[in-house]
Design a protein around this motif. Structure first.
Motif, PDB file in Angstrom:
ATOM      1  N   UNK A  99      60.916 -27.009  33.350  1.00  0.00           N
ATOM      2  CA  UNK A  99      61.648 -26.710  34.586  1.00  0.00           C
ATOM      3  C   UNK A  99      61.072 -25.480  35.278  1.00  0.00           C
ATOM      4  N   UNK A 100      60.911 -24.382  34.503  1.00  0.00           N
ATOM      5  CA  UNK A 100      60.589 -23.117  35.161  1.00  0.00           C
ATOM      6  C   UNK A 100      59.121 -23.021  35.537  1.00  0.00           C
ATOM      7  N   UNK A 101      58.247 -23.467  34.650  1.00  0.00           N
ATOM      8  CA  UNK A 101      56.837 -23.196  34.893  1.00  0.00           C
ATOM      9  C   UNK A 101      56.123 -24.388  35.511  1.00  0.00           C
ATOM     10  N   UNK A 102      56.312 -25.570  34.930  1.00  0.00           N
ATOM     11  CA  UNK A 102      55.470 -26.678  35.360  1.00  0.00           C
ATOM     12  C   UNK A 102      55.938 -27.266  36.682  1.00  0.00           C
ATOM     13  N   UNK A 103      57.261 -27.523  36.801  1.00  0.00           N
ATOM     14  CA  UNK A 103      57.716 -28.223  37.999  1.00  0.00           C
ATOM     15  C   UNK A 103      57.869 -27.289  39.194  1.00  0.00           C
ATOM     16  N   UNK A 104      58.246 -26.047  38.912  1.00  0.00           N
ATOM     17  CA  UNK A 104      58.623 -25.180  40.019  1.00  0.00           C
ATOM     18  C   UNK A 104      57.430 -24.505  40.685  1.00  0.00           C
ATOM     19  N   UNK A 105      56.267 -24.542  40.011  1.00  0.00           N
ATOM     20  CA  UNK A 105      55.148 -23.764  40.529  1.00  0.00           C
ATOM     21  C   UNK A 105      54.300 -24.589  41.489  1.00  0.00           C
ATOM     22  N   UNK A 106      53.858 -23.924  42.538  1.00  0.00           N
ATOM     23  CA  UNK A 106      53.007 -24.569  43.525  1.00  0.00           C
ATOM     24  C   UNK A 106      51.559 -24.430  43.047  1.00  0.00           C
ATOM     25  N   UNK A 107      51.134 -25.366  42.166  1.00  0.00           N
ATOM     26  CA  UNK A 107      49.830 -25.185  41.525  1.00  0.00           C
ATOM     27  C   UNK A 107      48.693 -25.227  42.537  1.00  0.00           C
ATOM     28  N   UNK A 108      48.901 -25.978  43.621  1.00  0.00           N
ATOM     29  CA  UNK A 108      47.813 -26.069  44.593  1.00  0.00           C
ATOM     30  C   UNK A 108      47.546 -24.741  45.265  1.00  0.00           C
ATOM     31  N   UNK A 109      48.651 -23.993  45.496  1.00  0.00           N
ATOM     32  CA  UNK A 109      48.471 -22.689  46.114  1.00  0.00           C
ATOM     33  C   UNK A 109      47.707 -21.757  45.181  1.00  0.00           C
ATOM     34  N   UNK A 110      48.054 -21.823  43.900  1.00  0.00           N
ATOM     35  CA  UNK A 110      47.361 -20.958  42.941  1.00  0.00           C
ATOM     36  C   UNK A 110      45.920 -21.434  42.781  1.00  0.00           C
ATOM     37  N   UNK A 111      45.724 -22.722  42.668  1.00  0.00           N
ATOM     38  CA  UNK A 111      44.421 -23.367  42.512  1.00  0.00           C
ATOM     39  C   UNK A 111      43.505 -22.667  41.506  1.00  0.00           C
ATOM     40  N   UNK A 112      43.134 -23.086  40.487  1.00  0.00           N
ATOM     41  CA  UNK A 112      42.141 -22.553  39.558  1.00  0.00           C
ATOM     42  C   UNK A 112      42.146 -21.047  39.248  1.00  0.00           C
ATOM     43  N   UNK A 113      41.518 -20.697  38.167  1.00  0.00           N
ATOM     44  CA  UNK A 113      41.468 -19.303  37.742  1.00  0.00           C
ATOM     45  C   UNK A 113      40.696 -18.440  38.736  1.00  0.00           C
ATOM     46  N   UNK A 114      39.665 -19.052  39.354  1.00  0.00           N
ATOM     47  CA  UNK A 114      38.853 -18.296  40.306  1.00  0.00           C
ATOM     48  C   UNK A 114      39.693 -17.757  41.442  1.00  0.00           C
ATOM     49  N   UNK A 115      40.601 -18.602  41.942  1.00  0.00           N
ATOM     50  CA  UNK A 115      41.467 -18.168  43.036  1.00  0.00           C
ATOM     51  C   UNK A 115      42.382 -17.032  42.592  1.00  0.00           C
ATOM     52  N   UNK A 116      42.909 -17.161  41.352  1.00  0.00           N
ATOM     53  CA  UNK A 116      43.785 -16.098  40.848  1.00  0.00           C
ATOM     54  C   UNK A 116      43.009 -14.804  40.758  1.00  0.00           C
ATOM     55  N   UNK A 117      41.782 -14.912  40.232  1.00  0.00           N
ATOM     56  CA  UNK A 117      40.952 -13.712  40.102  1.00  0.00           C
ATOM     57  C   UNK A 117      40.701 -13.109  41.484  1.00  0.00           C
ATOM     58  N   UNK A 118      40.490 -13.972  42.469  1.00  0.00           N
ATOM     59  CA  UNK A 118      40.244 -13.483  43.821  1.00  0.00           C
ATOM     60  C   UNK A 118      41.482 -12.768  44.359  1.00  0.00           C
TER      61      UNK A 118
END
Lengths: 276, 272
Positions: free
Chosen positions: B41-60
């Motif tokens: 519920x909290x992590x998988x469904x609620x998160x907008x994974x596309x916005x985060x997109x890959x580790x590279x984007x997070x690092x950026x």
């Protein structure tokens, strides 16, 4: 002639008539501390520009301010959407704490001076991780994670994880540093490595205390979770922000009441679980 | 007792143990499912994974916080001192406010047990259960913006902890001196002043120092909702999307909190 405890002769004429608990240098230091405190309070009131008169008007206005929040809009707090968010808040606190506890177990192992695998390399690193996650307030963590990961519950969970690492990690390692060293030495004497020392000598001694600490941490992180949503990190705090910014005071008071109720429930639960 | 009855009892104990074990594993299994469900519920469904997109984007995204924007430093001195003062004054106010609460909430000195003891206890719970952000919001509404609501919020938040722990210490005091003062005809007040106060004073002072340390941490964030200090500065940098500046403010917070931690460590060591 009288004799003082050191055996030196003291003439009675020099003694003061009234008894005072603190003798000359101590009494001076005490008055110095009092004076310093008063000066500090005065200077900071001046420096912070505090309008003391508003404090009295607060009580004057107290009635009218309270009447703006009364009666609380209970129906709003029983709304289905809102209850779903409350449930999500509980889950967020639960997952965040669990994750944090799981991570803080190895960190606590490395950060306890008596059983750490390496005193020169791992110990300072683990200490630093605990210090850093403790020093930054969980709200700031939430804001940072919201910026990096976007709105939603994931940043809330991560903020609570870091909060738990700082909070539980420190208490865990303090608990480990207070254990009896006998079993540790016994395992070492039979040639156990430091992981075996941890599993067979340390864990059995701290298991009960760690469980208690984990439950207490869950309780604290739940309190934090109720407000994390205020910064967009999921849960009921988001409702708080909405209603405060639209000045719906009756709903705000309903939400505050629901927070207090929930915290009392969690406190009772955690007291019961620690007793069991 | 013949061997067969022992055998029967032994079997019964073993069976019971097996059942307990089964129940326990079942309980663990339920707990595990609950964890999985919550994570879903909290992590998988609620998160907008596309916005985060890959580790590279997070690092950026994290990279935007570096390097720290040092041009903010010259605006940091005043808010840092303010944060420090808010924490100090808030703790002092909390000490003053906690004294009546302790008096009401410690069951061996409370004046009218049936009325005042529950009152004192519920005041402690109320103070601790409301987060400092919420207290700050309430006081900003009541007394306006500035450092003042921050002081009040921090004081209200810390009363509960100080009062609760001190009340518990009072309930555990050695009763000998109390009886001695009562025996020579001391009043209630004299009992508190001469029998209880000397016993709890070191605990109380070390608690207050501990709380002061935590309050510095709290004072750094009350500004987020308009109550003065470093939180206000960080809010301003966030609104300007100046992430390097945010890093600088956080570094200033770390320095302040570090100083507080060191001071409180040595002060508590000196007292105990």
């Amino acid at each position: 002639m009288d004799v003082d405890p050191n055996g030196k002769a003291v003439s009675m004429a020099h003694k003061s008539v009234t008894w005072s608990r603190y003798k000359y240098p101590q009494s001076l230091i005490r008055y110095g501390v009092y004076l310093f405190t008063v000066v500090f309070i005065g200077y900071s009131l001046h420096y912070l520009n505090i309008p003391i008169e508003r404090f009295y008007t607060m009580f004057g206005l107290g009635g009218s301010i309270l009447s703006r929040y009364y009666p609380p809009d209970i129906a709003y707090a029983l709304d289905k959407d809102y209850l779903r968010y409350v449930f999500e808040t509980v889950q967020m606190a639960y997952v965040g704490t669990l994750l944090g506890v799981v991570i803080s177990i190895p960190i606590a192992w490395c950060a306890s001076f008596n059983v750490t695998p390496s005193r020169w390399l791992v110990y300072p690193i683990a200490r630093f991780i605990i210090m850093a996650s403790r020093s930054v307030h969980e709200m700031i963590w939430a804001i940072l994670f919201v910026i990096i990961l976007g709105y939603g519950m994931l940043p809330g969970v991560l903020a609570l994880t870091l909060f738990t690492i700082g909070f539980a990690g420190k208490l865990f390692s303090e608990e480990v540093e207070a254990i009896k060293m006998g079993p540790v030495e016994a395992i070492r004497a039979t040639g156990g490595n430091s992981l075996q020392v941890m599993v067979y000598a340390v864990l059995p001694q701290v298991k009960v205390a760690w469980t208690g600490i984990s439950i207490y941490t869950w309780d604290s992180s739940f309190r934090a979770a109720t407000v994390l949503g205020y910064f967009g990190a999921g849960g009921m705090g988001w409702y708080l922000k909405q209603t405060i910014e639209t000045l719906e005071n009756l709903k705000v008071s309903a939400i505050l009441l629901s927070i207090i109720m929930l915290v009392i429930v969690s406190e009772v639960t955690s007291a019961w679980a620690r007793g069991a | 007792m013949n061997p067969s009855s022992i055998q029967i009892r032994l079997e019964r104990v073993v069976a019971l143990r097996k059942r307990y074990k089964a129940i326990r594993y079942f309980f663990y299994f339920i707990l595990f499912l609950l964890v999985l469900y919550s994570i879903k519920i909290t992590v998988i469904e609620d998160t907008d994974w596309e916005r985060i997109g890959g580790l590279g984007m997070v690092a950026k995204a994290m990279g935007r916080f570096l390097p720290p924007d040092l041009s903010v430093v010259k605006y940091l001195f005043k808010p840092t001192v303010e944060t420090f003062m808010i924490a100090c004054l808030g703790t002092m106010l909390a000490v003053v406010l906690s004294i009546p609460v302790i008096w009401l909430g410690a069951h061996n000195i409370t004046p009218f047990f049936a009325v005042t003891y529950p009152l004192g206890r519920s005041l402690m719970t109320l103070s601790r259960s409301v987060n400092e952000i919420v207290w700050a919001l309430i006081f900003v509404a009541a007394v306006g913006l500035g450092a003042f609501p921050g002081i009040l919020a921090i004081a209200m938040r810390s009363v509960g902890f100080v009062a609760k722990t001190t009340a518990e210490a009072i309930e555990d005091v050695n009763t000998g001196p109390i009886e001695a003062i009562k025996a020579v005809g001391g009043s209630r007040f004299q009992v508190i002043r001469y029998a209880i106060l000397p016993q709890i004073l070191p605990i109380f002072i070390s608690l207050v120092i501990f709380q002061w340390d935590i309050n510095i941490r709290r004072a750094t964030i009350t500004g987020l909702v308009g109550a003065g200090g470093l939180g206000l500065t960080i809010q301003r940098q966030l609104l300007m999307y100046n992430y390097g500046g945010v890093t600088t403010v956080i570094l200033a917070m770390l320095v302040l909190i570090g100083i507080g931690e060191v001071v409180s460590y040595y002060a508590r060591r000196a007292i105990i």
